[in-house]
Motif scaffolding. Sequence first.
Motif, PDB file in Angstrom:
ATOM      1  N   ALA A 137      -4.123  -4.774  -5.544  1.00 18.87           N
ATOM      2  CA  ALA A 137      -5.556  -4.685  -5.842  1.00 18.87           C
ATOM      3  C   ALA A 137      -5.793  -3.702  -6.981  1.00 18.87           C
ATOM      4  O   ALA A 137      -6.694  -3.908  -7.797  1.00 18.87           O
ATOM      5  CB  ALA A 137      -6.334  -4.272  -4.601  1.00 18.87           C
ATOM      6  N   TYR A 138      -4.991  -2.635  -7.071  1.00 20.35           N
ATOM      7  CA  TYR A 138      -5.114  -1.684  -8.175  1.00 20.35           C
ATOM      8  C   TYR A 138      -4.834  -2.368  -9.504  1.00 20.35           C
ATOM      9  O   TYR A 138      -5.549  -2.145 -10.482  1.00 20.35           O
ATOM     10  CB  TYR A 138      -4.169  -0.491  -7.990  1.00 20.35           C
ATOM     11  N   GLU A 139      -3.795  -3.215  -9.540  1.00 17.06           N
ATOM     12  CA  GLU A 139      -3.464  -3.921 -10.777  1.00 17.06           C
ATOM     13  C   GLU A 139      -4.636  -4.793 -11.233  1.00 17.06           C
ATOM     14  O   GLU A 139      -4.982  -4.807 -12.413  1.00 17.06           O
ATOM     15  CB  GLU A 139      -2.209  -4.777 -10.591  1.00 17.06           C
ATOM     16  N   THR A 151      -9.536  -5.458 -14.787  1.00 14.97           N
ATOM     17  CA  THR A 151     -10.988  -5.622 -14.873  1.00 14.97           C
ATOM     18  C   THR A 151     -11.621  -4.452 -15.614  1.00 14.97           C
ATOM     19  O   THR A 151     -12.464  -4.648 -16.490  1.00 14.97           O
ATOM     20  CB  THR A 151     -11.604  -5.738 -13.468  1.00 14.97           C
ATOM     21  N   GLU A 152     -11.228  -3.243 -15.271  1.00 14.39           N
ATOM     22  CA  GLU A 152     -11.775  -2.056 -15.929  1.00 14.39           C
ATOM     23  C   GLU A 152     -11.421  -2.051 -17.412  1.00 14.39           C
ATOM     24  O   GLU A 152     -12.237  -1.680 -18.246  1.00 14.39           O
ATOM     25  CB  GLU A 152     -11.259  -0.780 -15.255  1.00 14.39           C
ATOM     26  N   HIS A 153     -10.212  -2.465 -17.729  1.00 12.73           N
ATOM     27  CA  HIS A 153      -9.774  -2.513 -19.123  1.00 12.73           C
ATOM     28  C   HIS A 153     -10.627  -3.530 -19.905  1.00 12.73           C
ATOM     29  O   HIS A 153     -11.090  -3.242 -21.005  1.00 12.73           O
ATOM     30  CB  HIS A 153      -8.297  -2.870 -19.218  1.00 12.73           C
ATOM     31  N   ALA A 154     -10.835  -4.697 -19.309  1.00  9.85           N
ATOM     32  CA  ALA A 154     -11.635  -5.727 -19.963  1.00  9.85           C
ATOM     33  C   ALA A 154     -13.079  -5.252 -20.136  1.00  9.85           C
ATOM     34  O   ALA A 154     -13.694  -5.481 -21.180  1.00  9.85           O
ATOM     35  CB  ALA A 154     -11.613  -7.007 -19.149  1.00  9.85           C
ATOM     36  N   ASN A 155     -13.618  -4.564 -19.147  1.00  9.05           N
ATOM     37  CA  ASN A 155     -14.995  -4.069 -19.222  1.00  9.05           C
ATOM     38  C   ASN A 155     -15.151  -2.947 -20.245  1.00  9.05           C
ATOM     39  O   ASN A 155     -16.227  -2.791 -20.826  1.00  9.05           O
ATOM     40  CB  ASN A 155     -15.473  -3.582 -17.858  1.00  9.05           C
ATOM     41  N   SER A 156     -14.098  -2.182 -20.469  1.00 12.08           N
ATOM     42  CA  SER A 156     -14.212  -1.076 -21.416  1.00 12.08           C
ATOM     43  C   SER A 156     -14.321  -1.578 -22.857  1.00 12.08           C
ATOM     44  O   SER A 156     -14.840  -0.887 -23.719  1.00 12.08           O
ATOM     45  CB  SER A 156     -13.027  -0.122 -21.282  1.00 12.08           C
ATOM     46  N   TYR A 157     -13.855  -2.799 -23.126  1.00 12.25           N
ATOM     47  CA  TYR A 157     -13.947  -3.371 -24.458  1.00 12.25           C
ATOM     48  C   TYR A 157     -15.069  -4.385 -24.596  1.00 12.25           C
ATOM     49  O   TYR A 157     -15.220  -5.024 -25.614  1.00 12.25           O
ATOM     50  CB  TYR A 157     -12.611  -4.031 -24.841  1.00 12.25           C
ATOM     51  N   TRP A 183     -11.182   8.273  -9.471  1.00  9.13           N
ATOM     52  CA  TRP A 183     -11.244   6.815  -9.341  1.00  9.13           C
ATOM     53  C   TRP A 183     -11.583   6.404  -7.918  1.00  9.13           C
ATOM     54  O   TRP A 183     -12.325   5.452  -7.709  1.00  9.13           O
ATOM     55  CB  TRP A 183      -9.913   6.189  -9.721  1.00  9.13           C
ATOM     56  N   ILE A 184     -11.019   7.108  -6.939  1.00  6.71           N
ATOM     57  CA  ILE A 184     -11.260   6.776  -5.527  1.00  6.71           C
ATOM     58  C   ILE A 184     -12.747   6.794  -5.223  1.00  6.71           C
ATOM     59  O   ILE A 184     -13.246   5.964  -4.464  1.00  6.71           O
ATOM     60  CB  ILE A 184     -10.484   7.744  -4.605  1.00  6.71           C
ATOM     61  N   HIS A 185     -13.458   7.709  -5.844  1.00  4.92           N
ATOM     62  CA  HIS A 185     -14.889   7.844  -5.567  1.00  4.92           C
ATOM     63  C   HIS A 185     -15.758   6.987  -6.480  1.00  4.92           C
ATOM     64  O   HIS A 185     -16.974   7.132  -6.479  1.00  4.92           O
ATOM     65  CB  HIS A 185     -15.296   9.313  -5.628  1.00  4.92           C
ATOM     66  N   GLN A 219       0.840  -1.185   0.000  1.00  6.75           N
ATOM     67  CA  GLN A 219       0.000   0.000   0.000  1.00  6.75           C
ATOM     68  C   GLN A 219       0.877   1.238   0.000  1.00  6.75           C
ATOM     69  O   GLN A 219       1.900   1.271   0.670  1.00  6.75           O
ATOM     70  CB  GLN A 219      -0.910   0.025   1.229  1.00  6.75           C
ATOM     71  N   VAL A 220       0.448   2.219  -0.761  1.00 14.12           N
ATOM     72  CA  VAL A 220       1.201   3.465  -0.850  1.00 14.12           C
ATOM     73  C   VAL A 220       0.241   4.633  -0.702  1.00 14.12           C
ATOM     74  O   VAL A 220      -0.954   4.501  -0.956  1.00 14.12           O
ATOM     75  CB  VAL A 220       1.969   3.588  -2.187  1.00 14.12           C
TER      76      VAL A 220
END
Length: 63
Positions: free
Chosen positions: A47-49, A54-60, A26-28, A6-7
């Motif tokens: 978790a971000y990775e 997931t977001e990338h796959a959903n965008s296509y 993105w946080i919200h 975590q950072v």
Amino acid sequence: MVEVKQVDLKTFREMYCIPETTILRWIHTKNFPAYKQGHKWYIDVKAYEKWRETEHANSYKYA
């Protein structure tokens, strides 16, 4: 080598070269892996990775 899990927001922004306004947006959103402790936001890197994939796959999904 120590693995970072975590950072804080500033470190995350520097690691991925993403504008702070984008990260705050993105946080919200739902399911973004961040939490607030005191006045600072922290992001779980692993978790971000997963979230990004997931977001990338959903965008296509509908393209």
